[in-house]
Enzyme design. Structure first.
Site, PDB file in Angstrom:
ATOM      1  N   CYS A 243      36.554  53.699  37.937  1.00 21.32           N
ATOM      2  CA  CYS A 243      35.122  53.984  37.942  1.00 21.32           C
ATOM      3  C   CYS A 243      34.296  52.718  38.155  1.00 21.32           C
ATOM      4  O   CYS A 243      33.144  52.790  38.605  1.00 21.32           O
ATOM      5  CB  CYS A 243      34.711  54.662  36.632  1.00 21.32           C
ATOM      6  SG  CYS A 243      35.090  53.688  35.165  1.00 21.32           S
TER       7      CYS A 243
ATOM      8  N   HIS B 278      42.013  36.075  41.481  1.00 21.28           N
ATOM      9  CA  HIS B 278      41.207  37.269  41.232  1.00 21.28           C
ATOM     10  C   HIS B 278      42.033  38.357  40.552  1.00 21.28           C
ATOM     11  O   HIS B 278      41.607  38.938  39.543  1.00 21.28           O
ATOM     12  CB  HIS B 278      40.625  37.796  42.547  1.00 21.28           C
ATOM     13  CG  HIS B 278      39.837  39.060  42.375  1.00 21.28           C
ATOM     14  ND1 HIS B 278      38.588  39.083  41.798  1.00 21.28           N
ATOM     15  CD2 HIS B 278      40.146  40.358  42.679  1.00 21.28           C
ATOM     16  CE1 HIS B 278      38.143  40.334  41.765  1.00 21.28           C
ATOM     17  NE2 HIS B 278      39.071  41.117  42.288  1.00 21.28           N
TER      18      HIS B 278
END
Length: 431
Positions: free
Chosen positions: A50, A96
């Site tokens: 989400c 990352h």
């Protein structure tokens, strides 16, 4: 093959943009296989939650064609995507992913759910046939680093949500919750989160009270609990070791007199109460009762802010761990550049060995003297293997390329002062 990653998340894109680029779990295998068919794409993993959608690839060409595929596959313009896009390659991509896995890039700092979502994305790519050596190793490394960060720092030990803080305080009061009963009043999002945290921490028994019995049952059944209505609370209040309340009531749903009576029935065993509601669900006077530990949402906010500071300090330690682990992975990645060369050298040496040994066998079958054949075999094998490097070294010397010669000396682990050799011992071109 190069490592390439890009995506959008809660920091770069609004909800409506994130929705356009999201994938359901059933959509992921089809999307992965379509991506793998694009020119220059060797490996791929798609992460979609989400809060983020990210693509990790092993590519042969420029990464722009992967981004083009992404925008076209979701029927959205590249210009719109570019407003929210971040791109990483090589070392930056490794860093990352390690930060994502460790919860350092999450909306809630240090939250653990993202690690499970990453593992699921890994499994889907594996089943879809788009996971190769590069991404397989990278994702496994990220899982290990996330575990190290959680073990070696306090990044996830300090609760920073109201529901989590309430459950953690209950654990501080009672320790093991496996023989405790919790009464949850309300059935909204905060109570649902509290119920989940209690269930995950092996709560012994759960009772859910709500104005609407059907909603209480829905939550209670999911957590193995028991549902009651608000008027039935008095009948069960003395059973509760832990009470967490969050309703929309304008007046208290628990009076101090009710709680005092329940404590008497409990023979003064302690009762832990968290009142998350605003206006408050629990009459303030209950906090003055003996053996009653009453916390309001303001009390929890103080705990949350202190814990957030603790997490931020732990995040600094986590970043140091990640810096080290990025270097470790990049070292492994750089070593892959030598693998193809090593394989080629071995393949060439094996081929040369086969040719020389075949010739020796023919000589033996034709009646050649074994000792002479072995001597010829050794000479020809040495001559064949060293011919090419000897030729390259002579050429480098004639060009004054001392660096090439120094590298060759390191490669063959030669002594500082070479032994003298005669012209007749110098390796010649193989016959």
């Amino acid at each position: 093959m190069r490592l390439f990653a890009f995506g959008i998340n809660h920091n770069t894109a609004t909800v409506d943009i994130r929705e356009r680029f999201s994938f359901t779990e059933t959509q992921l295998p089809v999307a992965l296989q379509d991506l793998k068919q694009q020119t220059g794409i060797r490996e791929a993993v798609l992460l979609s939650t989400c809060n983020r959608t990210e693509v990790y690839c092993g590519i042969q060409e420029d990464g722009s064609q992967v981004i083009d595929w992404f925008s076209q596959y979701r029927n959205t313009s590249r210009d719109l995507l570019n407003t929210s896009l971040y791109v990483h390659s090589a070392r930056s991509a490794v860093r990352h992913l390690l930060r994502v896995a460790s919860g350092l890039d999450s909306m809630v700092l240090g939250e653990p759910q993202i690690l499970g979502q990453l593992k699921n994305a890994y499994r889907i790519a594996q089943k879809s046939g788009t996971l190769g050596m590069l991404l397989g190793r990278l994702f496994q490394h990220s899982f290990a680093v996330a575990k190290q960060v959680r073990t070696d720092t306090a990044i996830s030990s300090s609760p920073i949500s109201v529901a989590f803080a309430a459950v953690r305080l209950a654990q501080q009061v009672f320790g093991d919750l496996s023989n405790r009963t919790a009464l949850l009043i309300g059935a909204g999002e905060t109570i649902e989160l509290a119920a989940r945290h209690l269930h995950e921490n092996q709560l012994g028994r759960m009772v859910v009270a709500n104005r609407t019995l059907e909603r209480a049952r829905h939550l209670a059944m999911a957590m193995g609990g028991y549902a009651i209505t608000l008027p039935e609370i008095s009948e069960h209040l003395a059973e509760a070791d832990v009470i967490i309340s969050s309703t929309g009531s304008d007046i208290p749903v628990l009076l101090a007199s009710q709680i005092q009576e329940a404590v008497k029935k409990r023979k003064h065993r302690p009762m832990f109460i968290v009142d998350i509601a605003v206006p408050r669900d629990v009459e303030a006077a209950a906090g003055d009762l003996e053996n009653v530990y009453l916390y309001t949402v303001d009390d929890l906010n103080d705990v949350i802010q202190e814990n957030l500071r603790n997490r931020q300090q732990a995040a600094v330690q986590a970043e140091e761990i990640i810096d080290t682990q990025v270097t470790h992975f990049i070292s492994w990645l750089d070593s892959l550049g030598a693998v193809d060369t090593i394989c080629a050298i071995r393949e060439q040496a094996l081929q040369q060995r086969q040719e020389v040994s075949d010739r020796a066998l023919r000589l033996l079958k034709n009646g050649g003297d074994p000792e002479d054949v072995i001597q010829q075999l050794a000479y020809q094998l040495t001559n064949t293997f060293l011919h090419a490097p000897s030729t390259q070294l002579r050429e480098a010397a004639s060009n004054g390329d001392e660096e090439f010669i120094d590298v060759a000396r390191q490669l063959f682990n030669l002594p500082e002062i070479p032994p003298q050799c005669t012209r007749s011992e110098t390796v010649t071109k193989p016959s």
